[in-house]
Design a protein around this motif. Structure first.
Motif, PDB file in Angstrom:
ATOM      1  N   PRO A  86      -8.382 -10.679  35.281  1.00  0.00           N
ATOM      2  CA  PRO A  86      -9.048  -9.533  35.887  1.00  0.00           C
ATOM      3  C   PRO A  86      -9.029  -9.655  37.403  1.00  0.00           C
ATOM      4  CG  PRO A  86     -10.596 -10.938  34.735  1.00  0.00           C
ATOM      5  CD  PRO A  86      -9.254 -11.446  34.425  1.00  0.00           C
ATOM      6  N   GLY A  87      -8.773  -8.565  38.007  1.00  0.00           N
ATOM      7  CA  GLY A  87      -8.857  -8.534  39.452  1.00  0.00           C
ATOM      8  C   GLY A  87      -7.567  -8.823  40.153  1.00  0.00           C
ATOM      9  N   CYS A  88      -6.584  -9.325  39.444  1.00  0.00           N
ATOM     10  CA  CYS A  88      -5.383  -9.665  40.183  1.00  0.00           C
ATOM     11  C   CYS A  88      -4.465  -8.464  40.311  1.00  0.00           C
ATOM     12  CB  CYS A  88      -4.668 -10.861  39.580  1.00  0.00           C
ATOM     13  SG  CYS A  88      -3.800 -10.504  38.098  1.00  0.00           S
ATOM     14  N   ARG A  89      -4.711  -7.434  39.594  1.00  0.00           N
ATOM     15  CA  ARG A  89      -3.908  -6.227  39.800  1.00  0.00           C
ATOM     16  C   ARG A  89      -4.784  -5.006  39.589  1.00  0.00           C
ATOM     17  NH1 ARG A  89       0.351  -4.608  41.178  1.00  0.00           N
ATOM     18  NH2 ARG A  89       1.034  -6.738  41.465  1.00  0.00           N
ATOM     19  N   ARG A  90      -4.684  -4.131  40.517  1.00  0.00           N
ATOM     20  CA  ARG A  90      -5.456  -2.898  40.354  1.00  0.00           C
ATOM     21  C   ARG A  90      -4.773  -2.043  39.310  1.00  0.00           C
ATOM     22  NH1 ARG A  90      -4.912  -4.128  45.435  1.00  0.00           N
ATOM     23  NH2 ARG A  90      -3.106  -2.802  45.685  1.00  0.00           N
ATOM     24  N   PRO A 173      -0.603 -13.745  47.126  1.00  0.00           N
ATOM     25  CA  PRO A 173      -0.573 -14.506  48.380  1.00  0.00           C
ATOM     26  C   PRO A 173      -1.998 -14.950  48.706  1.00  0.00           C
ATOM     27  CG  PRO A 173       0.534 -12.398  48.625  1.00  0.00           C
ATOM     28  CD  PRO A 173      -0.185 -12.353  47.324  1.00  0.00           C
ATOM     29  N   ILE A 174      -2.110 -16.166  49.131  1.00  0.00           N
ATOM     30  CA  ILE A 174      -3.446 -16.680  49.446  1.00  0.00           C
ATOM     31  C   ILE A 174      -3.445 -17.182  50.880  1.00  0.00           C
ATOM     32  CG2 ILE A 174      -5.125 -18.503  48.927  1.00  0.00           C
ATOM     33  CD1 ILE A 174      -4.190 -18.280  46.002  1.00  0.00           C
ATOM     34  N   THR A 182      -8.531 -17.137  50.189  1.00  0.00           N
ATOM     35  CA  THR A 182      -8.788 -15.872  49.499  1.00  0.00           C
ATOM     36  C   THR A 182      -7.475 -15.200  49.154  1.00  0.00           C
ATOM     37  OG1 THR A 182      -9.020 -14.959  51.697  1.00  0.00           O
ATOM     38  CG2 THR A 182     -11.051 -15.308  50.437  1.00  0.00           C
ATOM     39  N   PRO A 183      -7.419 -14.564  48.017  1.00  0.00           N
ATOM     40  CA  PRO A 183      -6.223 -13.810  47.669  1.00  0.00           C
ATOM     41  C   PRO A 183      -6.068 -12.613  48.608  1.00  0.00           C
ATOM     42  CG  PRO A 183      -7.625 -14.170  45.751  1.00  0.00           C
ATOM     43  CD  PRO A 183      -8.412 -14.539  46.943  1.00  0.00           C
ATOM     44  N   ARG A 184      -4.869 -12.392  49.029  1.00  0.00           N
ATOM     45  CA  ARG A 184      -4.571 -11.250  49.890  1.00  0.00           C
ATOM     46  C   ARG A 184      -3.466 -10.425  49.252  1.00  0.00           C
ATOM     47  NH1 ARG A 184      -6.562 -12.219  55.197  1.00  0.00           N
ATOM     48  NH2 ARG A 184      -8.280 -13.672  54.910  1.00  0.00           N
ATOM     49  N   SER A 185      -3.209  -9.297  49.881  1.00  0.00           N
ATOM     50  CA  SER A 185      -2.102  -8.475  49.395  1.00  0.00           C
ATOM     51  C   SER A 185      -0.893  -8.741  50.286  1.00  0.00           C
ATOM     52  CB  SER A 185      -2.476  -7.001  49.473  1.00  0.00           C
ATOM     53  OG  SER A 185      -2.483  -6.616  50.824  1.00  0.00           O
ATOM     54  N   TRP A 186       0.245  -8.269  49.802  1.00  0.00           N
ATOM     55  CA  TRP A 186       1.464  -8.462  50.593  1.00  0.00           C
ATOM     56  C   TRP A 186       1.400  -7.641  51.874  1.00  0.00           C
ATOM     57  CZ3 TRP A 186       5.112 -12.028  50.601  1.00  0.00           C
ATOM     58  CH2 TRP A 186       5.201 -12.870  49.488  1.00  0.00           C
ATOM     59  N   ASP A 187       0.651  -6.563  51.877  1.00  0.00           N
ATOM     60  CA  ASP A 187       0.495  -5.808  53.127  1.00  0.00           C
ATOM     61  C   ASP A 187      -0.198  -6.666  54.170  1.00  0.00           C
ATOM     62  OD1 ASP A 187       1.753  -3.666  52.117  1.00  0.00           O
ATOM     63  OD2 ASP A 187      -0.088  -2.647  51.428  1.00  0.00           O
ATOM     64  N   ASP A 188      -1.180  -7.453  53.698  1.00  0.00           N
ATOM     65  CA  ASP A 188      -1.845  -8.379  54.617  1.00  0.00           C
ATOM     66  C   ASP A 188      -0.835  -9.374  55.174  1.00  0.00           C
ATOM     67  OD1 ASP A 188      -4.141  -7.106  53.956  1.00  0.00           O
ATOM     68  OD2 ASP A 188      -4.789  -8.622  52.500  1.00  0.00           O
ATOM     69  N   VAL A 189       0.019  -9.855  54.290  1.00  0.00           N
ATOM     70  CA  VAL A 189       1.018 -10.835  54.727  1.00  0.00           C
ATOM     71  C   VAL A 189       1.897 -10.217  55.794  1.00  0.00           C
ATOM     72  CG1 VAL A 189       2.946 -12.282  53.997  1.00  0.00           C
ATOM     73  CG2 VAL A 189       1.013 -11.929  52.467  1.00  0.00           C
ATOM     74  N   LYS A 190       2.335  -8.988  55.495  1.00  0.00           N
ATOM     75  CA  LYS A 190       3.234  -8.325  56.440  1.00  0.00           C
ATOM     76  C   LYS A 190       2.546  -8.122  57.782  1.00  0.00           C
ATOM     77  CE  LYS A 190       6.133  -5.864  53.189  1.00  0.00           C
ATOM     78  NZ  LYS A 190       6.235  -4.618  52.439  1.00  0.00           N
ATOM     79  N   ALA A 191       1.321  -7.666  57.714  1.00  0.00           N
ATOM     80  CA  ALA A 191       0.591  -7.407  58.962  1.00  0.00           C
ATOM     81  C   ALA A 191       0.402  -8.698  59.746  1.00  0.00           C
ATOM     82  CB  ALA A 191      -0.760  -6.780  58.628  1.00  0.00           C
ATOM     83  N   TRP A 192       0.034  -9.741  59.033  1.00  0.00           N
ATOM     84  CA  TRP A 192      -0.205 -11.021  59.719  1.00  0.00           C
ATOM     85  C   TRP A 192       1.087 -11.517  60.344  1.00  0.00           C
ATOM     86  CZ3 TRP A 192       1.732 -15.932  59.430  1.00  0.00           C
ATOM     87  CH2 TRP A 192       0.984 -16.950  60.058  1.00  0.00           C
ATOM     88  N   LYS A 504      -0.174 -19.285  51.254  1.00  0.00           N
ATOM     89  CA  LYS A 504       0.480 -19.625  49.980  1.00  0.00           C
ATOM     90  C   LYS A 504       1.064 -18.332  49.425  1.00  0.00           C
ATOM     91  CE  LYS A 504      -3.673 -22.380  49.507  1.00  0.00           C
ATOM     92  NZ  LYS A 504      -3.353 -23.736  49.915  1.00  0.00           N
ATOM     93  N   LEU A 505       2.363 -18.200  49.547  1.00  0.00           N
ATOM     94  CA  LEU A 505       2.988 -16.938  49.185  1.00  0.00           C
ATOM     95  C   LEU A 505       3.592 -17.039  47.782  1.00  0.00           C
ATOM     96  CD1 LEU A 505       4.792 -16.262  52.565  1.00  0.00           C
ATOM     97  CD2 LEU A 505       2.566 -15.440  51.822  1.00  0.00           C
ATOM     98  N   SER A 506       3.225 -16.105  46.947  1.00  0.00           N
ATOM     99  CA  SER A 506       3.739 -16.132  45.577  1.00  0.00           C
ATOM    100  C   SER A 506       5.125 -15.509  45.559  1.00  0.00           C
ATOM    101  CB  SER A 506       2.799 -15.367  44.651  1.00  0.00           C
ATOM    102  OG  SER A 506       2.585 -14.080  45.158  1.00  0.00           O
ATOM    103  N   MET A 507       6.080 -16.308  45.187  1.00  0.00           N
ATOM    104  CA  MET A 507       7.446 -15.833  45.192  1.00  0.00           C
ATOM    105  C   MET A 507       7.767 -15.224  43.830  1.00  0.00           C
ATOM    106  SD  MET A 507      10.206 -18.163  47.082  1.00  0.00           S
ATOM    107  CE  MET A 507      11.395 -18.587  45.874  1.00  0.00           C
ATOM    108  N   ALA A 508       8.715 -14.291  43.850  1.00  0.00           N
ATOM    109  CA  ALA A 508       9.170 -13.732  42.576  1.00  0.00           C
ATOM    110  C   ALA A 508      10.131 -14.711  41.931  1.00  0.00           C
ATOM    111  CB  ALA A 508       9.867 -12.399  42.815  1.00  0.00           C
ATOM    112  N   HIS A 509      10.060 -14.799  40.634  1.00  0.00           N
ATOM    113  CA  HIS A 509      10.992 -15.638  39.886  1.00  0.00           C
ATOM    114  C   HIS A 509      12.388 -15.040  39.987  1.00  0.00           C
ATOM    115  CE1 HIS A 509      12.753 -17.540  36.245  1.00  0.00           C
ATOM    116  NE2 HIS A 509      11.928 -18.512  36.555  1.00  0.00           N
TER     117      HIS A 509
END
Lengths: 1213, 543
Positions: A86-90, A173-174, A182-192, A504-509
């Motif tokens: 729960p919570g990992c995907r809207r 991504p954390i 904290t878990p973040r979204s990829w938009d956060d990653v991009k912005a950062w 910590k970026l979650s990569m696609a398999h």
């Protein structure tokens, strides 16, 4: 499934191919929609593509309701994941049922195959087909069109599906830099990253460093170009923990450029391998196995076979298949190579390049190393006798660059080397130029670590690597890593590096991303997603693009862009689609038009003997280090879980090491004499037989503690340690399994004559661990290495085969006066003495002419006759000559048939579940300390007896015979008496002692917290917790399971079904196509399909033209334990070895003329035996009850002689 | 009638105040007067010159009088041990068969070992009650009831294992030939199915036999309870809160169990016929059950199992182990109930010891034959099993220079010592007439017979045809506790039997009393009034 699977084997496939191609496109839209639909839909490329592909549906696809299949599947799968997490995907996507707009490719219940490719440890690449069910990948198989795989695959490729469904994968991504992670979204990653990397754009990338995995990928190279375009001064380290630096260095010296070796073993008549395991842990092993098998598959008595000499430290698969093997410490192998070079020079003066020859001649005999001069003379004569382009000398990763360079020079002198772009002509080794990343030396990592330590690195981006775990201990990488303020790590699985990173970026398999690959032989293959990223990860290229702040950060578009440039604008779409369908890019499309090819050919490097000699020079000056009493050579071998990245893949952890058969652990392998010396002997007593002493192994100040395990065939004063174990952060399966040996391996500082590299360390010391001086439990699936003189694996020398194999079947009568014919291999073992006509069935294999038993040939209620003279009759043939013991079949079977893992404790109890196991036997005298003369492998699965002992004893009719000769297992009917397993002579039945099928391995259970409080966690066997209290399989894990195969409950017996699901699917396809029968090769069983050396052949034995029929009738075929009259449907083909006549003793040679000496059956062997009752050539008996105590292996009252194999027992006749 | 009421005499004799008059002087060399070397002399089967009434009083006394102070603690101990089996089976059922030490190499171990062990124990009961009955062996009378009870309890213990050893015990009903919608029948070629039928038949017939034999004795107990109630209507209630009196309960329960038995001649006539018929039915069962159990092994292809000698060898072994168990139960019982020594004499013990010696030697011969056949067969697989899975201890292997020894050699040698060596003591009269030594040897034989089954099952399985798939079996605590628990079940049931059921067949014992013989002219038999209900036919002779 079967249809798609077999496009390799069935010539044309008019229906399925376009389907698969179309579907791949659909997948594109689905994926794009799901990620960034606006971006994608607005690009001109996309519109263009849409209009061309679906002119009718384009408008519909462009409107707001783009209901393509992949979208739906992606959404529903993600939601399935979200249900448990729960919570990992809207839940922002609607789930649509199949009731509307189902793509026409989708037939629910029918699998579709899509081509892609995989990057695997050590820089290997495999092209694969992925079986998907309703959009969900479930099984990986080799791509028949990919030059590396040719339809086959390694155990790593098979097992990498587990990485996709790893429940311990990174999910979001954390960010862990400021405050709590904290878990973040990829938009956060991009912005950062936009914000953060702006400063490097300004300062040209000073203080920015990248560590990426070593791989050959055009799109990754393009992404690297973009990185350097923006940050020209950034440091970029391509790194592989098990790479072979010495080989790169040697090619630079010999050819002036870093070159990669492509072996063409299918041309090699004589091979000499110096610590080179080209079958077992070579990046190109799948191709090598195929090439090697091509020269070893002996089907007639005239063609001959290749001869393999192995001089090696580890007992490798190559050593097991070798016709002659010498166990030599790795530091002493150089002396053998020099001696061989000198001998070749002597025997054929002037064939060695002059500078090299001069240097080699000038080299003194190397002190302290006893080289078997007779062996070297024989090898040299054999190599020269094979003729140009027909032989091969290979050096392995433990050897220094000088040895590699010398081997290159020898090959050059023997005319084996080709530098052509295309494979043509007579040669056995081809060199291709390496890419930039590929040629990187692991020294760079040490330099980067030093910079990091010095505070010169501000931001470090790690992609697809895990250096905190696998960097050399001397680099002190973890400490250096901690000094870097901004640490970005992208990884599919959780890792030690991820754990220590700020981002910590979650990569696609790989199965979720776009990309491409270049195999070792240069085959270019696309990587396409099978499914939308389960956890929304990004591929490595996408991460790089984000870091580079590229305008296009979408992987699909970027990869297409790269290939549009490479393939050219004209006809790109067609070529791209073909590549996606075939899984390879057409060679013609590569930039090798006539002029380009000519230019490329002109630019090819040339062998430079003088430069090669410079590498050799230090050998002359310095005596190679040889291990003595106090010091040890340490060899770093690659274990089943690869370089550690597969540590959380339970299948690989539970796949027995081919030689030791140890699971879930790595050990320090030592010779029996060394064990004796250090007081590490295992106790012979049964209770402690499975326990090992802990030792401390030290190399250059680095230490590790691990269990010691003695094995014959390892040189004295040498320790073999497998890397890839001892992960601490990877997931519930792999955490704390084994011991990390990477810390001991060197950082690749060049040392021409030994020293420390990533695969070898000199000067190690070994001592019994004082702390924790205890017995460490080891789980091994096979503790007994001797065949005890039984005719289980039958093996003869080529000379005997050539002499007797071509003769027609030998005819005589059995005990009951019935005539029978015996094949060559049958005469090597126990004879079938049962009466010919007692079976209820007419056996098509025995040409029985007697009338059928009317009682059984009547139709039963299902309208079937149990008579085997009807329909398809399935059978399998396993060639023990070409089987290398690589165990790919075991994993393929595990993936196909939903076989659970059981864990170390359960394996120790003997409860492993593998349906096909590979038995390993040592041959030769078994007195302690003597090296075995050979190792034989035998894959054993259910052999589907026609007279199955299991069937008669089952009280509930749960295991019964089918009309096609298959021994069925009805799980629903089974109550689990285990009587069938007891009565199975082959011991292939597997019992579900616990609820493994649906319970999560090492998962949570009710009361775990309380148990932890009282100190029970980990070592306790969590299977002993009642099934209801254990955690169910994760929803993600369930996705992996093959829907065509039942998941077995506890208390149920299971075993090999000959992949009945594939048979039935083929049968349906056959009926749909209105064919009379399933043609040969229409489908393959999972094990057959994986077997890289094509040792397993399956088919209809009633079809006289089928491959399996021909092999079954072959003179080399025999029935395992055939004397029991079980009439197995799986036949084995006796192994043939090809020893050099000048290296075998007269006793063994004598057996070439009398291969049946101990069998004593037939006129050819010159012995006059009584063929009447009981007198089947009783062998000479010794001592008590016919056992000869001194010849425990080779004379124990069996009719064949293992002496034929071992050559040690000639004196018994 | 004498002045003294017979009950009073009886009470004094039971209390030991009045000594029994020996009919024949005791010969000290013949132990208690029942073991006589002169074959022409038929010694007494019941000591103490007991009358019919005394026999009745002794036997009924076990259920009517309070047992010694040992009873309750021992019962509590054994029933708690029995409870272990319940717990272990519960754990097994909710967790999986993996809680035992079995594996893919050794699919059966303690489960089937215990099953065969317990089934074997049961054989002595049927042998004594059926075969010895048909052979008119009079000495069987004082041990047959207890031996039959032992059979029933052993079958209960044995039947547990096939039920719980299967992986899906909730589906075990599929073994039964129940017509179902799919028309799937059990596989009638499977020896396991034959086992099911053999054991259930055996259990049923043994139970009937046992129960039928008890009917007259139940009636005696009923009548005695009724008489006591009549004599003394003011008995205290069983428990303060319970108004029911003990004799009321006895009258009710034994009355129910005695099925209206009225000691009429017609009843006796039917009873005798039925008893003979049941003995006839049981006799082949003695041979068939263990033969069929041995088929589980003999019909398989496994070296060490695949042997034609198994059926007779198993039957002999079962009788051997069964008699050892009878002795194991009766010797302590004799000590705990002193007057039982009059009924179970040293002669009984000696006779059983002789049978044990005979069957033990048969078993020893079978062991030797197995080796001979293994050698004679010329099959290396057979030889290997016998030499390197069973026989070869490490030191011998070293002496002969073999590179391996039999991992379970100790189990094999334990079996040889217990089953072949230890009964050899019985060649000496001194040992076979000594309750102590017979007890010791019986303990050893019981252990040895357990090891025999373990050796057959586990050592044949763990190193079968393909050395690549050899393994070992190690028991887990669950294995051990389940077995120990069944011993508890067995002893608990036996204690309850001694306490609440007629432990001796009174009518049959009276049959072998001297008074019952038509040619008996010795002392008169008292106890008519005390309820000595011997068969009418025999009564006539006495008068």
């Amino acid at each position: 499934m079967s249809m798609d699977q077999c496009h390799s084997t069935v010539g044309e496939l008019p229906v399925v191919r376009p389907r698969a191609a179309k579907h791949a496109q659909v997948g594109v839209t689905g994926k794009a929609y799901w990620r960034s639909v606006e971006d994608l839909a607005d690009t001109p490329d996309f519109r263009d593509w849409l209009e061309r592909e679906f002119p009718g549906g384009a408008s519909r696809l462009l409107d707001s309701s783009r209901r393509t299949f992949m979208k739906l599947m992606g959404a529903s799968l993600a939601l399935a994941g979200a249900a448990t997490l729960p919570g990992c995907r809207r839940p922002d996507h609607k789930i649509m049922s199949y009731s509307r707009d189902v793509p026409e490719e989708i037939i629910p219940g029918k699998s579709l195959f899509f081509a892609t490719s995989l990057h695997l440890p050590g820089g290997s690449v495999e092209g694969v087909l992925v079986e998907t069910h309703e959009g969900r990948p479930v099984k990986i198989e080799g791509n028949p069109l990919h030059a590396t795989n040719n339809g086959k695959s390694s155990h790593w490729a098979q097992a990498s599906i587990l990485g996709l469904y790893d429940p311990d994968r990174l999910k979001d991504p954390i960010f862990a830099s400021e405050g709590p992670a904290t878990p973040r979204s990829w938009d956060d990653v991009k912005a950062w990253s936009k914000r953060h990397f702006a400063k490097f754009a300004a300062n040209q990338g000073e203080g920015l460093a990248f560590i990426v995995d070593k791989k050959r990928s055009p799109s990754r190279d393009a992404a690297r170009g973009m990185i350097f375009g923006r940050y020209p001064n950034a440091s970029w380290v391509a790194y592989d923990p098990i790479q072979n630096d010495a080989a790169i260095e040697a090619t630079i010296a010999s050819f002036g450029k870093a070159m990669r070796e492509v072996l063409h073993l299918e041309n090699a008549d004589v091979i000499v391998a110096f610590d080179r395991d080209f079958i077992g842990d070579d990046p190109d092993r799948v191709r090598n196995q195929r090439g090697f098998a091509a020269k070893r598959r002996v089907l007639d008595t005239t063609s001959g076979m290749s001869r393999l000499y192995a001089v090696e430290s580890n007992y490798s698969l190559t050593g097991c298949k070798a016709d002659h093997r010498w166990a030599v410490a790795p530091s002493a192998i150089g002396a053998w190579v020099v001696a061989l070079a000198q001998e070749i020079g002597k025997q054929k003066a002037g064939s060695m390049p002059k500078p090299v020859a001069d240097l080699v001649d000038a080299m003194p005999a190397i002190r302290g190393v006893a080289v078997d001069s007779a062996a070297v003379r024989a090898m040299a004569a054999d190599l020269l006798g094979a003729g140009p382009g027909k032989s091969l000398v290979l050096a392995g990763p433990t050897q220094p660059a000088a040895v590699h360079a010398l081997c290159i020079a020898i090959n050059q002198a023997l005319g084996n080397v080709s530098l052509a772009l295309r494979a043509s002509g007579a040669f056995t080794v081809r060199y291709r130029e390496m890419g930039g990343d590929e040629a990187a030396s692991s020294v760079q990592l040490g330099k980067l670590a030093a910079n990091m330590k010095a505070g010169k690195v501000d931001t470090l981006v790690c992609i697809g690597v895990n250096p905190v775990y696998d960097a050399p201990g001397s680099t002190d990488f973890a400490a250096a890593f901690a000094k870097v303020p901004h640490r970005l790590t992208a990884s599919v699985e959780n890792s030690e590096t991820i754990d220590a990173s700020t981002w910590k970026l979650s990569m696609a398999h790989t199965l979720e991303s776009w990309g491409d690959s270049e195999a070792i032989d240069g085959t270019l293959a696309p990587i396409q997603p099978m499914i939308a990223p389960l956890f929304g990860g990004k591929s490595d290229v996408e991460v790089l693009l984000i870091v580079a702040d590229a305008p296009v950060t979408d992987g699909y578009e970027f990869v297409r862009g790269v290939w549009r440039k490479r393939l050219g604008e004209t006809g790109f779409e067609k070529a791209w689609r073909r590549a996606l369908h075939n899984g390879v890019f057409d060679e013609a499309a590569a930039p090798t038009d006539a002029t380009g090819a000519a230019a490329a050919a002109a630019a090819l490097p040339k062998f430079d003997a003088a430069k090669s000699a410079t590498l050799l020079a230090p050998m002359k000056d310095r005596v190679p280090y040889t291990p003595d009493g106090g010091k040890m050579d340490v060899v770093f071998a690659v274990g089943m879980p690869g370089d550690g990245r597969f540590a959380n893949h339970g299948w690989l952890q539970e796949l027995p090491d081919p030689l030791t058969k140890i699971v879930w652990d790595n050990v320090a392998l030592i010779s029996p004499a060394t064990a004796e010396k250090y007081g590490l002997k295992r106790e012979a007593a049964t209770a402690k037989k499975r326990k090992a002493r802990m030792v401390t192994l030290s190399v250059a100040g680095q230490k590790m503690t691990l269990p010691a395990w003695e094995m014959a065939g390892i040189p004295d004063n040498t320790v073999i340690v497998q890397v890839g174990y001892g992960r601490t952060v990877c997931g519930l399966v792999g955490n704390g399994v084994g011991f990390n040996a990477f810390g001991l391996s060197g950082n690749g500082e060049p040392d021409t004559v030994g020293g420390i590299n990533r695969r070898f360390a000199a000067g190690g010391t070994l001592e019994r661990a004082t702390e924790g001086d205890r017995w460490y439990p080891i789980s091994s699936t096979q503790m007994h290495g001797s065949m005890e003189g039984r005719a289980i694996v039958r093996e003869v020398d080529l000379a005997a085969w050539n002499k007797f194999g071509g003769k027609p079947s030998y005819k005589d009568t059995d005990h009951y006066g019935q005539p029978r014919e015996l094949k060559f291999a049958e005469r090597l073992g126990e004879l079938v003495d049962s009466p010919a006509m007692v079976s209820a069935y007419v056996n098509p294999q025995r040409n029985e002419k007697a009338p059928h038993n009317p009682a059984v040939s009547e139709m039963n209620e299902l309208g079937e006759t149990p008579d085997f003279a009807f329909g398809h009759q399935w059978g399998m043939s396993i060639d023990l000559t070409t089987c290398t013991g690589c165990s790919a079949c075991t994993i393929a079977c595990q993936a196909e048939n939903n076989i659970p893992i059981v864990g170390k404790i359960e394996v120790n109890k003997g409860r492993e579940m593998s349906w096909i196991r590979v038995d390993r036997y040592f041959s030769g005298p078994n007195s302690g300390g003597v090296d075995p003369e050979g190792v034989m492998f035998q894959p054993v699965a259910c052999v589907h007896c026609e007279n199955a002992p299991c069937e008669v004893v089952c009280p509930v009719n749960a295991t019964v015979h089918g009309p096609e000769g298959i021994n069925y297992m009805a799980y629903n009917r089974c109550i689990g008496t285990r009587y069938c397993a007891n009565n199975c002579p082959y011991k292939v039945r597997r019992f579900n002692f616990f609820q493994w099928g649906t319970k999560r391995y090492q998962g949570e259970y009710v009361g775990r917290e309380s148990l932890k409080e009282i100190g029970i966690d980990g070592p306790a066997n969590h299977n002993l917790i009642p099934a209801r209290l254990r955690e169910e399989l994760n929803e993600i894990q369930k996705l992996q399971q093959n829907p065509d195969v039942t998941v077995r409950a506890r208390g149920v017996m299971e075993k090999c079904s000959y992949c009945i699901q594939r048979i039935n699917e083929s049968r349906i396809e056959m009926k749909l196509r209105n064919m009379k029968s399933i043609p040969d090769g229409f489908f393959q069983t999972a094990c057959q399909q994986a077997c890289p050396s094509d040792a397993i052949v399956f088919g209809n034995i009633r079809d006289a033209g089928s491959r399996v029929s021909k092999l079954r009738d072959h003179q080399r075929s025999y029935l395992l334990l055939g004397f029991l009259n079980t009439r197995p449907r799986t036949t084995y083909m006796a192994a043939i070895r090809n020893p050099n006549p000048s290296l075998v003793d007269s006793a063994r040679k004598n057996l070439w003329d009398h291969p049946f000496e101990h069998g004593g059956h037939g006129p050819d062997d010159g012995h006059d035996h009584d063929h009447g009752g009981g007198g089947h050539g009783e062998p000479q008996k010794h001592g008590l009850l016919g056992y000869d105590p001194s010849k425990s292996f080779d004379d124990r009252g069996y009719r064949m002689s293992l002496a034929v194999l071992s050559g040690s027992a000639g004196g018994h006749a | 009638m004498s002045a003294i009421h017979p009950d009073q005499i009886m009470a004094e004799r039971l209390a030991g105040t009045m000594s029994a008059e020996p009919r024949r002087p005791m010969n000290p060399e013949t132990f208690d007067g029942t073991v006589i070397d002169d074959p022409s002399v038929r010694p007494d089967l019941v000591l103490g010159n007991r009358s019919f009434g005394e026999v009745t009083n002794i036997v009924c006394g076990y259920t009517e009088q309070k047992p010694g102070s040992w009873w309750l603690p021992v019962f509590c101990l054994t029933s708690s041990i029995a409870g272990l089996t319940g717990l272990m089976v519960l754990y097994l059922a909710i967790t999986g068969v993996g809680v035992w030490g079995l594996n893919n190499r050794v699919g059966w171990a303690w489960d089937i070992t215990n099953f065969v062990f317990w089934i074997g124990i049961g054989h002595a009961g049927t042998l004594i009650s059926a075969i010895l009955c048909l052979l008119k062996q009079k000495w069987r009378t004082s041990i047959n009831r207890a031996a039959e009870a032992m059979t029933i309890f052993a079958v209960i213990c044995a039947a547990t294992y096939p039920g719980i050893h299967v992986g899906r015990m909730w589906m075990a009903w599929m073994m039964f030939p129940i017509p179902n919608a799919n028309k799937i029948w059990p596989n009638f070629t499977s020896p396991l199915l034959w086992d099911l039928f053999a054991v259930s038949t055996y259990g049923t017939v043994s139970l009937l036999f046992w129960y039928m034999g008890m009917i007259p004795d139940f009636a005696t107990l009923r009548d005695r309870a009724v008489m006591r109630m009549k004599r003394d209507p003011n008995q205290p209630p069983m428990l303060p809160i319970l108004s029911v009196k003990a004799d009321q309960m006895r009258a009710y329960i034994y009355g129910f169990l005695s099925l209206g038995w009225r000691f009429s001649s017609r009843h006796w006539q039917h009873y005798e016929k039925a008893y003979l018929i049941l003995a006839g039915i049981s006799t082949p069962l003695v041979l068939s059950v263990h033969s069929i159990v041995s088929f589980d092994f003999a019909t398989s292809v496994l070296p060490g199992w695949h042997a034609t000698i198994f059926p007779p060898y198993f039957v002999a072994g079962a009788i051997f182990g069964g008699f050892a168990m009878v002795l194991l139960l009766m010797i302590p019982a004799r000590e705990l109930y002193p007057n039982m020594k009059d009924l179970i004499t040293v002669r009984h013990i000696e006779n059983m010891a002789k049978i044990t010696l005979l069957t033990g030697s048969m078993v020893g011969f079978a062991y030797a034959m197995e080796f001979f056949i293994a050698w004679y067969s010329g099959s290396d697989y057979e030889k290997d099993v016998f030499v390197f899975s069973r026989l070869m201890p490490p030191f011998l292997a070293e002496t002969f220079g073999f590179h391996r020894h039999a991992p379970y050699w100790w189990a094999y040698w334990a079996m040889i010592f217990c089953n072949v060596v230890s009964p050899q003591l019985y060649w000496f009269k001194r040992f076979r007439t000594s309750a102590f030594w017979v007890f010791v040897v019986s303990v050893l034989i019981t252990i040895g017979m357990w090891f025999e089954r373990f050796v057959i099952i586990v050592t044949s399985l763990h190193q079968a045809f393909l050395p690549g798939h050899w393994g070992m079996f190690f028991p887990t605590p669950v294995d051990i506790l389940t077995f120990v628990g069944t011993i508890g079940v067995f002893t608990t049931l036996f204690l309850l039997f001694l306490r609440f059921l007629p432990a001796f067949a009174m009518s049959e014992i009276k049959n072998v009393l001297p008074q019952a013989s038509p040619h008996h002219h010795g002392h008169g038999h008292g106890g008519d009034a005390a309820g000595g209900h011997a068969p009418a036919a025999h009564h006539q002779g006495g008068h």
